[in-house]
Design a protein around this motif. Sequence first.
Motif, short mmCIF file in Angstrom:
data_model
loop_
_atom_site.label_atom_id
_atom_site.label_comp_id
_atom_site.label_asym_id
_atom_site.label_seq_id
_atom_site.Cartn_x
_atom_site.Cartn_y
_atom_site.Cartn_z
N ILE A 15 6.92 -7.09 -10.87
CA ILE A 15 7.84 -7.23 -9.75
C ILE A 15 7.63 -6.13 -8.72
N ALA A 16 7.10 -4.97 -9.17
CA ALA A 16 6.85 -3.86 -8.25
C ALA A 16 5.69 -4.13 -7.31
N ALA A 17 4.99 -5.25 -7.48
CA ALA A 17 3.84 -5.55 -6.61
C ALA A 17 4.24 -5.62 -5.15
N TYR A 18 5.51 -5.93 -4.89
CA TYR A 18 5.92 -6.01 -3.49
C TYR A 18 5.79 -4.66 -2.80
N LYS A 19 5.89 -3.56 -3.57
CA LYS A 19 5.75 -2.23 -2.98
C LYS A 19 4.32 -1.97 -2.50
N ALA A 20 3.37 -2.70 -3.05
CA ALA A 20 1.97 -2.52 -2.64
C ALA A 20 1.78 -2.86 -1.17
N LEU A 21 2.58 -3.79 -0.66
CA LEU A 21 2.47 -4.16 0.75
C LEU A 21 2.85 -2.98 1.64
N GLU A 22 3.91 -2.27 1.27
CA GLU A 22 4.31 -1.09 2.04
C GLU A 22 3.28 0.01 1.89
N LEU A 23 2.68 0.13 0.71
CA LEU A 23 1.65 1.14 0.50
C LEU A 23 0.44 0.87 1.40
N ALA A 30 -2.14 5.98 8.09
CA ALA A 30 -2.75 7.30 7.89
C ALA A 30 -4.24 7.29 8.23
N GLY A 31 -4.79 6.14 8.60
CA GLY A 31 -6.17 6.07 9.04
C GLY A 31 -7.15 5.63 7.96
N ALA A 32 -6.64 5.21 6.79
CA ALA A 32 -7.52 4.79 5.70
C ALA A 32 -7.89 3.33 5.85
N THR A 33 -9.03 2.95 5.26
CA THR A 33 -9.41 1.55 5.13
C THR A 33 -9.04 1.11 3.72
N VAL A 34 -8.40 -0.06 3.61
CA VAL A 34 -7.92 -0.54 2.32
C VAL A 34 -8.65 -1.83 1.96
N SER A 35 -9.33 -1.83 0.81
CA SER A 35 -9.94 -3.04 0.27
C SER A 35 -9.04 -3.55 -0.85
N PRO A 36 -8.34 -4.65 -0.66
CA PRO A 36 -7.37 -5.09 -1.66
C PRO A 36 -8.01 -5.97 -2.74
N VAL A 37 -7.57 -5.76 -3.97
CA VAL A 37 -7.94 -6.59 -5.12
C VAL A 37 -6.65 -7.06 -5.76
N GLY A 42 -0.83 -10.61 -10.44
CA GLY A 42 -0.30 -10.05 -9.20
C GLY A 42 -0.02 -11.11 -8.16
N ALA A 43 -0.84 -12.18 -8.17
CA ALA A 43 -0.67 -13.27 -7.21
C ALA A 43 0.60 -14.06 -7.45
N GLU A 44 1.25 -13.84 -8.59
CA GLU A 44 2.55 -14.47 -8.85
C GLU A 44 3.68 -13.77 -8.10
N PHE A 45 3.39 -12.57 -7.58
CA PHE A 45 4.45 -11.77 -6.94
C PHE A 45 4.20 -11.53 -5.46
N VAL A 46 2.94 -11.41 -5.05
CA VAL A 46 2.60 -11.28 -3.63
C VAL A 46 1.48 -12.27 -3.33
N THR A 47 1.42 -12.74 -2.11
CA THR A 47 0.40 -13.73 -1.77
C THR A 47 -0.89 -13.06 -1.30
N PRO A 48 -2.01 -13.68 -1.56
CA PRO A 48 -3.28 -13.14 -1.06
C PRO A 48 -3.28 -12.98 0.46
N LEU A 49 -2.65 -13.92 1.15
CA LEU A 49 -2.64 -13.87 2.61
C LEU A 49 -1.90 -12.64 3.12
N LYS A 58 -11.05 -8.29 3.74
CA LYS A 58 -11.18 -9.41 2.81
C LYS A 58 -10.52 -9.07 1.49
N LEU A 59 -9.77 -10.03 0.96
CA LEU A 59 -9.14 -9.85 -0.34
C LEU A 59 -10.11 -10.29 -1.44
N HIS A 60 -10.15 -9.56 -2.55
CA HIS A 60 -11.02 -9.89 -3.67
C HIS A 60 -10.17 -10.27 -4.87
N GLN A 61 -10.51 -11.40 -5.49
CA GLN A 61 -9.76 -11.87 -6.64
C GLN A 61 -10.64 -12.26 -7.82
N ASP A 62 -11.78 -12.91 -7.54
CA ASP A 62 -12.58 -13.52 -8.60
C ASP A 62 -13.82 -12.70 -8.91
#
Length: 397
Positions: A15-23, A30-37, A42-49, A58-62
Amino acid sequence: MLAGKRILLIVGGGIAAYKALELVRLLKKAGATVSPVLTRAGAEFVTPLSLSALAGEKLHQDLFDLGDEAEMGHIQLSRAADLLVVAPATADLMAKMATGRADDLASTLLLATDKRVLVAPAMNVRMWTHPATQRNLATLRGDGVLMVGPDEGEMACGEYGPGRMAEPVAILAAIDAALGGGPLAGRHVLVTSGPTHEPIDPVRYIANRSSGAQGTAIAAALRDLGARVTFVTGTAEVPPPQGVTVVRVETAAQMLAAVQAALPAEAAVMAAAVADWRVANAAGQKMKKDGTGQPPALEFAENPDILATVSQGAQRPRLVVGFAAETTDVLAHATAKRARKGCDWIVANDVSPATGIMGGSENAVTLISAEGAESWPRMAKDAVARRLAARIAEALA
């Protein structure tokens, strides 16, 4: 420290996955590049989009994405980042990391990387306190994996206790520290740990019951705040942390020599359980029974006082922290020890057998300074270490 850095963010299922969006938002700001996996759970709690849109990447899943794996994409992805962050780190993900499993993209990336890894655990309080999770936690810490949280509070399931994922702002600060921007970045801190062994003969020795767990945790906590740590350890039960300079010793005399060689330092945390006495007439060969029934006559000599030597020496660090393990009149003995040795702080604890502290996983300490005595509640030794490291960082600021 985050501008231009690349963070590989692995979002686990909770359920805490929603906090990842704020992170992600804070990291981008802060100027960082984020590559999300994103894991399947996790996809049950936040959407890939939503995760991809906020990251702008680009989001990586598979794991078996043919376009990526034709060039061993999981290897490249795991090593192109400056830091891997797992938030939330579920009990399942931590178990995979601790045992080296690699059955999906997230766990494969974590096993294939040559970069540091920071995890933000999040799970039910019973799952967090379960012995299996705590064993995995100890393994990960020993492997040099960085931790932030978990916090204590009300769970989504209605229970209360430790297990809540750290807030995004706290995770951001931990990421900054891991990349060299911590409050102790560039500072040299000396830590001693573990028992000393004083030989009676080549086979036998005098020792004590210290496991070295508290000193090891302190070294890891200081490292996590960016310090350059020299870790002088006796023969401890627990392995030394990764990412520090390890100097192994056996006797008190060897420990003193290693400590003096490691100076100068801005702070010294003398957590080792140093034997007060050594056998002056240690035998060169194994002592044998002589048939008389009389024990050998052992002559004792006082060992060097390492804490006093450092506290009163010409290369005295700005902050010297000693330890006092007592079984009676803890505060009185520890307060007198601070004055006698000349150190700045004493961390005192009651190691009476009934407490289970010596050799155990928890500690209850009192921090004694010129300002007085501050008792901390009983907590895991890792938590004591993080709290003490934070106080050291404040003192050196």
